[in-house]
Design a protein around this motif. Structure first.
Motif, PDB file in Angstrom:
ATOM      1  N   UNK A 213       0.834  -1.210   0.000  1.00 23.54           N
ATOM      2  CA  UNK A 213       0.000   0.000   0.000  1.00 23.54           C
ATOM      3  C   UNK A 213       0.869   1.261   0.000  1.00 23.54           C
ATOM      4  N   UNK A 214       1.947   1.203   0.779  1.00 27.39           N
ATOM      5  CA  UNK A 214       2.864   2.351   0.827  1.00 27.39           C
ATOM      6  C   UNK A 214       3.566   2.556  -0.516  1.00 27.39           C
ATOM      7  N   UNK A 215       3.988   1.467  -1.132  1.00 27.56           N
ATOM      8  CA  UNK A 215       4.674   1.582  -2.430  1.00 27.56           C
ATOM      9  C   UNK A 215       3.767   2.171  -3.497  1.00 27.56           C
ATOM     10  N   UNK A 216       2.471   1.823  -3.406  1.00 28.89           N
ATOM     11  CA  UNK A 216       1.518   2.382  -4.378  1.00 28.89           C
ATOM     12  C   UNK A 216       1.447   3.904  -4.231  1.00 28.89           C
ATOM     13  N   UNK A 217       1.459   4.378  -2.976  1.00 31.96           N
ATOM     14  CA  UNK A 217       1.412   5.833  -2.737  1.00 31.96           C
ATOM     15  C   UNK A 217       2.731   6.477  -3.158  1.00 31.96           C
ATOM     16  N   UNK A 218       3.849   5.771  -2.876  1.00 27.96           N
ATOM     17  CA  UNK A 218       5.152   6.323  -3.277  1.00 27.96           C
ATOM     18  C   UNK A 218       5.227   6.496  -4.793  1.00 27.96           C
ATOM     19  N   UNK A 219       4.687   5.501  -5.506  1.00 27.12           N
ATOM     20  CA  UNK A 219       4.701   5.603  -6.974  1.00 27.12           C
ATOM     21  C   UNK A 219       3.911   6.821  -7.446  1.00 27.12           C
ATOM     22  N   UNK A 220       2.809   7.093  -6.732  1.00 25.43           N
ATOM     23  CA  UNK A 220       1.968   8.234  -7.125  1.00 25.43           C
ATOM     24  C   UNK A 220       2.718   9.548  -6.924  1.00 25.43           C
ATOM     25  N   UNK A 221       3.660   9.588  -5.966  1.00 29.14           N
ATOM     26  CA  UNK A 221       4.425  10.796  -5.689  1.00 29.14           C
ATOM     27  C   UNK A 221       5.795  10.785  -6.372  1.00 29.14           C
ATOM     28  N   UNK A 222       5.988   9.849  -7.307  1.00 29.76           N
ATOM     29  CA  UNK A 222       7.249   9.834  -8.040  1.00 29.76           C
ATOM     30  C   UNK A 222       8.392   9.263  -7.253  1.00 29.76           C
ATOM     31  N   UNK A 223       8.118   8.404  -6.285  1.00 27.09           N
ATOM     32  CA  UNK A 223       9.149   7.705  -5.522  1.00 27.09           C
ATOM     33  C   UNK A 223      10.028   8.629  -4.696  1.00 27.09           C
ATOM     34  N   UNK A 224       9.638   9.895  -4.515  1.00 24.12           N
ATOM     35  CA  UNK A 224      10.424  10.792  -3.663  1.00 24.12           C
ATOM     36  C   UNK A 224       9.770  10.815  -2.284  1.00 24.12           C
ATOM     37  N   UNK A 225      10.240   9.890  -1.412  1.00 27.69           N
ATOM     38  CA  UNK A 225       9.598   9.717  -0.116  1.00 27.69           C
ATOM     39  C   UNK A 225       9.760  10.946   0.764  1.00 27.69           C
ATOM     40  N   UNK A 226      10.820  11.740   0.511  1.00 23.10           N
ATOM     41  CA  UNK A 226      11.062  12.915   1.368  1.00 23.10           C
ATOM     42  C   UNK A 226       9.971  13.970   1.189  1.00 23.10           C
ATOM     43  N   UNK A 227       9.289  13.939   0.037  1.00 24.73           N
ATOM     44  CA  UNK A 227       8.243  14.942  -0.223  1.00 24.73           C
ATOM     45  C   UNK A 227       6.868  14.481   0.259  1.00 24.73           C
ATOM     46  N   UNK A 228       6.794  13.232   0.722  1.00 23.84           N
ATOM     47  CA  UNK A 228       5.486  12.707   1.106  1.00 23.84           C
ATOM     48  C   UNK A 228       5.221  13.018   2.567  1.00 23.84           C
ATOM     49  N   UNK A 449      -1.744  11.831   4.546  1.00 19.70           N
ATOM     50  CA  UNK A 449      -2.143  11.568   5.935  1.00 19.70           C
ATOM     51  C   UNK A 449      -2.119  10.068   6.203  1.00 19.70           C
ATOM     52  N   UNK A 450      -2.474   9.314   5.177  1.00 27.48           N
ATOM     53  CA  UNK A 450      -2.520   7.857   5.331  1.00 27.48           C
ATOM     54  C   UNK A 450      -1.112   7.266   5.437  1.00 27.48           C
ATOM     55  N   UNK A 451      -0.153   7.927   4.769  1.00 31.03           N
ATOM     56  CA  UNK A 451       1.212   7.401   4.745  1.00 31.03           C
ATOM     57  C   UNK A 451       1.782   7.291   6.160  1.00 31.03           C
ATOM     58  N   UNK A 452       1.605   8.335   6.959  1.00 32.96           N
ATOM     59  CA  UNK A 452       2.172   8.329   8.309  1.00 32.96           C
ATOM     60  C   UNK A 452       1.573   7.190   9.136  1.00 32.96           C
ATOM     61  N   UNK A 453       0.263   6.971   8.962  1.00 36.30           N
ATOM     62  CA  UNK A 453      -0.401   5.879   9.689  1.00 36.30           C
ATOM     63  C   UNK A 453       0.130   4.522   9.222  1.00 36.30           C
ATOM     64  N   UNK A 454       0.271   4.387   7.883  1.00 37.33           N
ATOM     65  CA  UNK A 454       0.776   3.124   7.334  1.00 37.33           C
ATOM     66  C   UNK A 454       2.217   2.876   7.746  1.00 37.33           C
ATOM     67  N   UNK A 455       3.025   3.947   7.771  1.00 41.67           N
ATOM     68  CA  UNK A 455       4.427   3.777   8.168  1.00 41.67           C
ATOM     69  C   UNK A 455       4.521   3.307   9.619  1.00 41.67           C
ATOM     70  N   UNK A 456       3.646   3.856  10.496  1.00 48.27           N
ATOM     71  CA  UNK A 456       3.643   3.433  11.906  1.00 48.27           C
ATOM     72  C   UNK A 456       3.228   1.972  12.032  1.00 48.27           C
ATOM     73  N   UNK A 457       2.194   1.594  11.248  1.00 47.39           N
ATOM     74  CA  UNK A 457       1.743   0.194  11.286  1.00 47.39           C
ATOM     75  C   UNK A 457       2.817  -0.743  10.741  1.00 47.39           C
ATOM     76  N   UNK A 458       3.513  -0.292   9.692  1.00 48.49           N
ATOM     77  CA  UNK A 458       4.560  -1.124   9.096  1.00 48.49           C
ATOM     78  C   UNK A 458       5.701  -1.347  10.090  1.00 48.49           C
ATOM     79  N   UNK A 459       6.076  -0.274  10.800  1.00 46.04           N
ATOM     80  CA  UNK A 459       7.142  -0.395  11.805  1.00 46.04           C
ATOM     81  C   UNK A 459       6.722  -1.349  12.924  1.00 46.04           C
ATOM     82  N   UNK A 460       5.443  -1.259  13.315  1.00 46.52           N
ATOM     83  CA  UNK A 460       4.942  -2.141  14.373  1.00 46.52           C
ATOM     84  C   UNK A 460       4.925  -3.587  13.897  1.00 46.52           C
TER      85      UNK A 460
END
Length: 629
Positions: A213-228, A449-460
């Motif tokens: 799910x995170x990779x799908x969002x990253x692709x939408x932002x051009x793979x620049x995770x720092x801008x997400x 907004x969803x990315x931060x939630x997904x990143x926290x869940x992924x870390x957990x």
């Protein structure tokens, strides 16, 4: 201490409108004694039946009975079980939450549990396991262990062959079930490891789902995770709104500017647009060329991996062929067809080089290692190429969009009636484009907004995977050590009992090895599994009682500290030998630290045990019967 305790406080048999057997039992040693043929085994079978055994080979006396009822202490909780006696032996069990006195006087408060589980109801075994706080266990063929199967180790019956470790079973017996029964009750199975592996599979699924799910969002932002992140997105929206304000301001200025000045500005803009479109076209061409190049390398690498896999399979086949057939021998040279001279043993018939099988195995191993290394490195390259292609393709849409916009602006200038009108139209188009950008960026806010939630869940999820893996490693080591420890303790206790047998069997005097195998359903002393009939009884009773004695004080065992032993002197055993075994068994019971219950029957009770508090009911003399019809 063992976590599960199941004791019988009271047991009754009802027939012909009265209780034909009605007896209290207690914790510790319980002895039912009487002459042969007085029905001791009948009572033991019926006790086993009320605990969940499935009996089909009833005696005539048992078939005269209507039902059995027993008050149990299950982990210190008092319940009463009642079960009708039917020919199929699979009658459901009635549960009453309370003592037997209340149960007998109450028609309400009984709950029925079938012997088989279904979608709507717990089975009897499920309910009893839950009361005992025991985990459910499935064998390798996905069948649940039941109380009927547990009783194969908790009940030493008289009818099973003396060379069988477990109570005989016709319908459900196989290697898997026998091993599962023994290892489950002794707590040396892989149940915890199995459950941990199931948890690990689920955690990995959760992690992969979040990652996808995170990779799908990253692709939408051009793979620049720092801008997400919301800060970056708000900054971008603010910039575009500022551009819109500047464009609006410029549109007002154009309206009030003289035509001559406007024409000069249009000329500059046309020149700028042509230059911009040319640069964008060049960039687009470069990107597409790069993408084609990387795609070609990706295809070549994929083909290379396929060739490596083919070579690996061929090498494996070659190794198998060589190990089965050996080297090929030639009488004539395959090149010039001249007859070859005889070669020395263990040397090549062509080049005469010495052959060494260990060197050949080493060579195979080296080749496998080399191929595996190349495959892994190539797979890393493929992942890198795929990432590069994804990055290039994420840039192309924006360039196409910008170039289309510039071309549209240039076209508007060319087709307009005058320069001022052309500039105003372009400004309006540019404002509209910026407004669409703002809407697109606003839509992305939800994803960010969803990315931060997904990143926290992924870390957990990652943290959970690491914890399970560490726990699984500890359990595997513990399980290995525990297996040795438990078997060592049981075999030591059994060896002690055999050495106290009294010299009736030479092999029992100083046995070097006492072993047992649940899967094979066998027992051995010094590697032998066959002795005289009475010695076989002593060997079986010693090992079965030792399993119970060990498990009673074992914290991790699941044996519920209850054992039923019918007729400890079976197969023509002499009286003094039986009484000696009874004394030794009672002595071992005195060393058990935890609460336990041993119920055994004998026709030859030791003199010093008769009349003690260990005795249950009267001594059944010849002509009497435990069931008083």
């Amino acid at each position: 201490m063992s976590r599960a305790k199941l004791f019988i406080n009271h047991f009754s048999v009802y027939a012909l409108s009265k209780y034909v057997y009605d007896q209290e039992f207690h914790s510790g040693v319980n002895i039912i004694r009487g002459e042969n043929g007085t029905g001791k085994s009948t009572i033991m079978d019926l006790i086993c039946y009320v605990l969940g055994a499935e009996i089909t080979d009833w005696t005539q006396e048992q078939l005269k009975c209507d039902y059995v009822i027993a008050e149990l202490s299950i982990n210190e909780h008092i319940v009463t079980l009642k079960r009708n006696i039917t020919a199929t032996g699979q009658e459901r069990v009635l549960f009453f939450d309370g003592d037997i006195a209340r149960a007998r006087s109450s028609d309400e408060g009984w709950t029925k549990f079938p012997m088989r589980r279904n979608q709507d109801t717990h089975s009897f075994s499920q309910h009893l396991f839950e009361l005992l706080n025991l985990p459910r266990h499935q064998t390798d063929d996905s069948k649940n262990l039941t109380m009927h199967q547990m009783l194969r180790l908790m009940y030493v019956d008289q009818l099973s062959a003396t060379n069988k470790l477990l109570k005989e079973e016709v319908r459900y017996d196989n290697v898997t079930t026998r091993r599962a029964i023994g290892e489950y009750l002794l707590g040396i199975d892989t149940l915890e490891a199995y459950n941990l592996r199931q948890d690990l599979i689920e955690s990995n699924k959760t992690f992969e789902k979040l990652n996808a799910e995170l990779n799908a969002i990253y692709r939408m932002f051009g793979h620049d995770e720092t801008l997400i992140n919301l800060k970056s997105l708000n900054s971008e929206i603010s910039k575009v709104n500022s551009d819109i304000a500047e464009l609006e301001k410029k549109r007002i200025e154009v309206k009030s500017t003289a035509m001559e000045q406007v024409s000069e500005d249009v000329a500059k803009r046309v020149k700028s647009l042509v230059k911009e479109i040319s640069a964008l076209a060049s960039t687009l061409s470069t990107l597409k060329a790069s993408r084609d190049t990387v795609s070609a390398e990706l295809r070549e690498t994929s083909a290379f991996i396929q060739s490596l896999e083919y070579r690996k399979n061929s090498l494996a086949q070659s190794q198998v062929t060589y190990s089965n057939l050996g080297a090929i021998s030639f009488k004539y040279c395959p090149s010039c067809l001249e007859k070859l001279e005889a070669s020395e043993v263990n040397s090549c018939c062509l080049c005469q080089s010495p052959k060494n099988d260990s060197d050949k195995d080493f060579a195979y191993s080296q080749l496998f290692n080399e191929l595996n290394f190349q495959i892994k490195e190539s797979q890393k390259l493929m992942e890198s190429f795929q990432g590069d292609i994804a990055l290039i393709e994420s840039k192309i849409p924006l360039i196409n969009q910008t170039m289309s916009h510039s071309k549209a602006e240039l076209n508007t200038i060319y087709v307009s009636n005058d320069d001022k009108d052309a500039i105003l139209q372009n400004l309006s188009t540019e404002i509209g484009f910026c407004q669409s950008q703002v809407l697109t960026l606003e839509d992305k806010k939800e994803q960010v907004s969803k990315v931060e939630l997904l990143q926290a869940k992924k870390a957990k999820a990652q943290e959970q995977i690491i914890k399970i893996q560490e726990r699984l490693e500890r359990v595997s080591i513990l399980q290995e050590n525990r297996y040795v420890s438990v078997y060592g303790s049981i075999e030591s206790k059994a060896k002690g009992l055999l050495m106290l047998d009294g010299g009736y069997e030479t092999a029992f005097e100083e046995p070097e090895d006492v072993t047992f195998d649940f899967a094979k359903d066998k027992m051995f002393v010094n590697g032998r599994s066959k002795f005289s009939a009475s010695s076989m009884v002593v060997m079986k009773n010693s090992i079965r009682f030792s399993i119970f004695a060990h498990a009673s004080d074992d914290t991790y065992a699941r044996f519920p500290n209850l054992i039923l032993m019918d007729n400890v002197e079976d197969k023509g055993m002499r009286e003094e030998r039986s009484q000696n075994f009874q004394r030794n068994m009672v002595d071992v019971c005195g060393t058990i630290q935890n609460d336990f219950q041993l119920i055994y029957t004998t026709s030859m009770i030791a003199e010093e045990l008769e009349g003690t508090t260990m005795c249950v009911g009267p001594f059944y003399s010849k002509g009497s019967h435990t069931l008083e019809f």
